[in-house]
Design a protein around this motif. Sequence first.
Motif, PDB file in Angstrom:
ATOM      1  N   PRO A 186      39.302  63.043  39.411  1.00  0.00           N
ATOM      2  CA  PRO A 186      40.597  63.680  39.623  1.00  0.00           C
ATOM      3  C   PRO A 186      41.711  62.660  39.868  1.00  0.00           C
ATOM      4  O   PRO A 186      41.503  61.625  40.505  1.00  0.00           O
ATOM      5  N   VAL A 187      42.888  62.978  39.339  1.00  0.00           N
ATOM      6  CA  VAL A 187      44.053  62.101  39.462  1.00  0.00           C
ATOM      7  C   VAL A 187      44.736  62.355  40.800  1.00  0.00           C
ATOM      8  O   VAL A 187      44.986  63.502  41.178  1.00  0.00           O
ATOM      9  N   THR A 188      45.043  61.289  41.513  1.00  0.00           N
ATOM     10  CA  THR A 188      45.716  61.410  42.810  1.00  0.00           C
ATOM     11  C   THR A 188      47.163  60.933  42.777  1.00  0.00           C
ATOM     12  O   THR A 188      47.935  61.293  43.671  1.00  0.00           O
ATOM     13  N   SER A 189      47.537  60.133  41.772  1.00  0.00           N
ATOM     14  CA  SER A 189      48.923  59.667  41.713  1.00  0.00           C
ATOM     15  C   SER A 189      49.256  59.222  40.301  1.00  0.00           C
ATOM     16  O   SER A 189      48.372  58.846  39.520  1.00  0.00           O
ATOM     17  N   VAL A 190      50.541  59.272  39.970  1.00  0.00           N
ATOM     18  CA  VAL A 190      51.034  58.738  38.694  1.00  0.00           C
ATOM     19  C   VAL A 190      52.314  57.964  38.959  1.00  0.00           C
ATOM     20  O   VAL A 190      53.109  58.318  39.836  1.00  0.00           O
ATOM     21  N   THR A 191      52.488  56.900  38.203  1.00  0.00           N
ATOM     22  CA  THR A 191      53.718  56.112  38.216  1.00  0.00           C
ATOM     23  C   THR A 191      54.083  55.849  36.765  1.00  0.00           C
ATOM     24  O   THR A 191      53.234  55.416  35.981  1.00  0.00           O
ATOM     25  N   VAL A 192      55.329  56.124  36.391  1.00  0.00           N
ATOM     26  CA  VAL A 192      55.726  56.073  34.990  1.00  0.00           C
ATOM     27  C   VAL A 192      56.835  55.044  34.795  1.00  0.00           C
ATOM     28  O   VAL A 192      57.794  54.980  35.571  1.00  0.00           O
ATOM     29  N   PHE A 193      56.687  54.266  33.719  1.00  0.00           N
ATOM     30  CA  PHE A 193      57.751  53.375  33.255  1.00  0.00           C
ATOM     31  C   PHE A 193      58.091  53.788  31.829  1.00  0.00           C
ATOM     32  O   PHE A 193      57.194  54.069  31.020  1.00  0.00           O
ATOM     33  N   ARG A 194      59.376  53.815  31.514  1.00  0.00           N
ATOM     34  CA  ARG A 194      59.838  54.400  30.251  1.00  0.00           C
ATOM     35  C   ARG A 194      60.828  53.482  29.565  1.00  0.00           C
ATOM     36  O   ARG A 194      61.676  52.873  30.213  1.00  0.00           O
ATOM     37  N   ASN A 195      60.718  53.409  28.235  1.00  0.00           N
ATOM     38  CA  ASN A 195      61.704  52.702  27.419  1.00  0.00           C
ATOM     39  C   ASN A 195      62.061  53.601  26.250  1.00  0.00           C
ATOM     40  O   ASN A 195      61.216  53.916  25.408  1.00  0.00           O
ATOM     41  N   GLU A 196      63.309  54.042  26.214  1.00  0.00           N
ATOM     42  CA  GLU A 196      63.807  54.852  25.110  1.00  0.00           C
ATOM     43  C   GLU A 196      64.709  53.958  24.267  1.00  0.00           C
ATOM     44  O   GLU A 196      65.803  53.589  24.688  1.00  0.00           O
ATOM     45  N   PHE A 208      47.835  55.593  36.485  1.00  0.00           N
ATOM     46  CA  PHE A 208      47.118  56.625  37.225  1.00  0.00           C
ATOM     47  C   PHE A 208      46.339  56.016  38.386  1.00  0.00           C
ATOM     48  O   PHE A 208      45.727  54.958  38.250  1.00  0.00           O
ATOM     49  N   GLY A 209      46.352  56.707  39.509  1.00  0.00           N
ATOM     50  CA  GLY A 209      45.397  56.455  40.576  1.00  0.00           C
ATOM     51  C   GLY A 209      44.397  57.595  40.598  1.00  0.00           C
ATOM     52  O   GLY A 209      44.760  58.752  40.350  1.00  0.00           O
ATOM     53  N   PHE A 210      43.129  57.282  40.873  1.00  0.00           N
ATOM     54  CA  PHE A 210      42.073  58.286  40.816  1.00  0.00           C
ATOM     55  C   PHE A 210      41.393  58.434  42.169  1.00  0.00           C
ATOM     56  O   PHE A 210      41.382  57.504  42.993  1.00  0.00           O
ATOM     57  N   GLU A 211      40.790  59.586  42.360  1.00  0.00           N
ATOM     58  CA  GLU A 211      40.145  59.912  43.620  1.00  0.00           C
ATOM     59  C   GLU A 211      39.030  58.940  43.982  1.00  0.00           C
ATOM     60  O   GLU A 211      38.760  58.703  45.163  1.00  0.00           O
ATOM     61  N   ASN A 212      38.376  58.347  42.978  1.00  0.00           N
ATOM     62  CA  ASN A 212      37.253  57.430  43.239  1.00  0.00           C
ATOM     63  C   ASN A 212      37.705  55.982  43.397  1.00  0.00           C
ATOM     64  O   ASN A 212      36.872  55.075  43.445  1.00  0.00           O
ATOM     65  N   GLY A 213      39.003  55.736  43.458  1.00  0.00           N
ATOM     66  CA  GLY A 213      39.519  54.383  43.619  1.00  0.00           C
ATOM     67  C   GLY A 213      39.815  53.650  42.331  1.00  0.00           C
ATOM     68  O   GLY A 213      40.402  52.570  42.352  1.00  0.00           O
ATOM     69  N   ALA A 214      39.419  54.211  41.184  1.00  0.00           N
ATOM     70  CA  ALA A 214      39.714  53.576  39.898  1.00  0.00           C
ATOM     71  C   ALA A 214      41.218  53.620  39.622  1.00  0.00           C
ATOM     72  O   ALA A 214      41.961  54.390  40.240  1.00  0.00           O
ATOM     73  N   ILE A 215      41.641  52.770  38.685  1.00  0.00           N
ATOM     74  CA  ILE A 215      43.026  52.765  38.239  1.00  0.00           C
ATOM     75  C   ILE A 215      43.044  52.937  36.728  1.00  0.00           C
ATOM     76  O   ILE A 215      42.035  52.700  36.050  1.00  0.00           O
ATOM     77  N   GLY A 216      44.196  53.337  36.203  1.00  0.00           N
ATOM     78  CA  GLY A 216      44.274  53.527  34.763  1.00  0.00           C
ATOM     79  C   GLY A 216      45.691  53.449  34.252  1.00  0.00           C
ATOM     80  O   GLY A 216      46.652  53.650  35.009  1.00  0.00           O
ATOM     81  N   THR A 217      45.816  53.158  32.969  1.00  0.00           N
ATOM     82  CA  THR A 217      47.102  53.149  32.283  1.00  0.00           C
ATOM     83  C   THR A 217      46.936  53.817  30.930  1.00  0.00           C
ATOM     84  O   THR A 217      45.973  53.518  30.208  1.00  0.00           O
ATOM     85  N   VAL A 218      47.851  54.706  30.593  1.00  0.00           N
ATOM     86  CA  VAL A 218      47.892  55.293  29.257  1.00  0.00           C
ATOM     87  C   VAL A 218      49.277  55.058  28.685  1.00  0.00           C
ATOM     88  O   VAL A 218      50.288  55.331  29.343  1.00  0.00           O
ATOM     89  N   VAL A 219      49.310  54.511  27.476  1.00  0.00           N
ATOM     90  CA  VAL A 219      50.557  54.287  26.759  1.00  0.00           C
ATOM     91  C   VAL A 219      50.745  55.442  25.786  1.00  0.00           C
ATOM     92  O   VAL A 219      49.889  55.690  24.932  1.00  0.00           O
ATOM     93  N   MET A 220      51.843  56.153  25.945  1.00  0.00           N
ATOM     94  CA  MET A 220      52.150  57.278  25.067  1.00  0.00           C
ATOM     95  C   MET A 220      53.586  57.152  24.593  1.00  0.00           C
ATOM     96  O   MET A 220      54.442  56.656  25.319  1.00  0.00           O
ATOM     97  N   GLY A 221      53.842  57.585  23.379  1.00  0.00           N
ATOM     98  CA  GLY A 221      55.205  57.482  22.907  1.00  0.00           C
ATOM     99  C   GLY A 221      55.389  58.044  21.526  1.00  0.00           C
ATOM    100  O   GLY A 221      54.448  58.556  20.901  1.00  0.00           O
ATOM    101  N   THR A 222      56.619  57.935  21.051  1.00  0.00           N
ATOM    102  CA  THR A 222      57.006  58.493  19.754  1.00  0.00           C
ATOM    103  C   THR A 222      57.553  57.391  18.845  1.00  0.00           C
ATOM    104  O   THR A 222      58.510  57.607  18.103  1.00  0.00           O
ATOM    105  N   LEU A 223      56.921  56.222  18.907  1.00  0.00           N
ATOM    106  CA  LEU A 223      57.443  55.054  18.191  1.00  0.00           C
ATOM    107  C   LEU A 223      56.595  54.634  17.002  1.00  0.00           C
ATOM    108  O   LEU A 223      56.948  53.662  16.326  1.00  0.00           O
TER     109      LEU A 223
END
Length: 341
Positions: A186-196, A208-223
């Motif tokens: 489960p996700v416990t936190s999100v922090t977003v950086f954006r470039n338009e 992303f911060g996760f309940e089990n202590g893991a960390i993550g990053t997902v890159v999403m966009g329309t480029l």
Amino acid sequence: MTRRVVWVGCGRHAEQMLLPQLSRHDIELVGVCDINPEAAKVVARRYGVQHVTTDYNELLALPNIDVVGMAAGPAQHRDISIAALQRNINVFMEKPCGASAADAEAIQAAAHAAGKIVAVGFMKRYSTANRMAYNVVKSPEFGRVAAFFGEYMTAPTYFTGNVDYTGFYLHHCVHYMDLVRYYVAPVTSVTVFRNEIEAGKQVLHVHFGFENGAIGTVVMGTLQSRGTPVERIQVMGDQRRVEVNGVIEVNYFRNPPFKADDPAASLSDGVDTLSWKPNFTAAANEDFKGYNALFGAFFAALDGQASDLPTIDDGVRAMHVLEAVVRGIQNPGKTITLAAR
């Protein structure tokens, strides 16, 4: 057991992606609906459907309906699914499950009240390559997940004239709001950086911060052009990682010794990299996008079998994470904390 199914929404996605896979299962498609009557007629001819309408209520009134499936729009998914549940009909809906977390929660309440199943089209869980990677990650050998990285890009095709990223978030980004939880926790936190870089063309780095202590990053966009590969996943553990490239290639990296100083070096079971790609030349229907397996899990759940089917409960969780991401976009660099769910 043959299931009597009606379907709402006969656009290109349903016609080309969903209905061909649905038809591989033991179903009778007894009615179709679309606000474009010609689109409904095309699908009806293809599958020998007698009842064709532009009003979904007509489908719900047909006798002995087991399932209503839909690929319409966010508000329509909310209204149609709740109407179906009130008639004690199970639901399969393409994502998203409404336009908001509140919509998803309304569907969830109706599903729980009716005691019926609402499946959500998070088919990325069921892509053959993603499923193989998931099984590796959940194996005792892999151990605890430490980090997740994903890329899930698209082109600025959600916009015609007026730039509104809502469709991008609801129809595109929401997939990974489910997938990160599925792979990690489960996700416990999100922090977003954006470039338009210009209207309609943005890139997001979502941490992303996760309940089990893991960390993550997902890159999403329309480029990025949709004519190029635009998706990859990496899940990292201790001295191990599994990667999926373009939903059709899996590499499992383990902990091999250095080979250069060993004249007898070879490939060693248990430590060297394992790789897989599908054989598209075989006379078999590779389910590389996962829709067939998703429908299989849905019908298994209807039969009372154990399944990791993504349900409306998963949809509610994904929508809450998505809304946290949208708040993060409005507050770049600020960490948004999510309530436990």
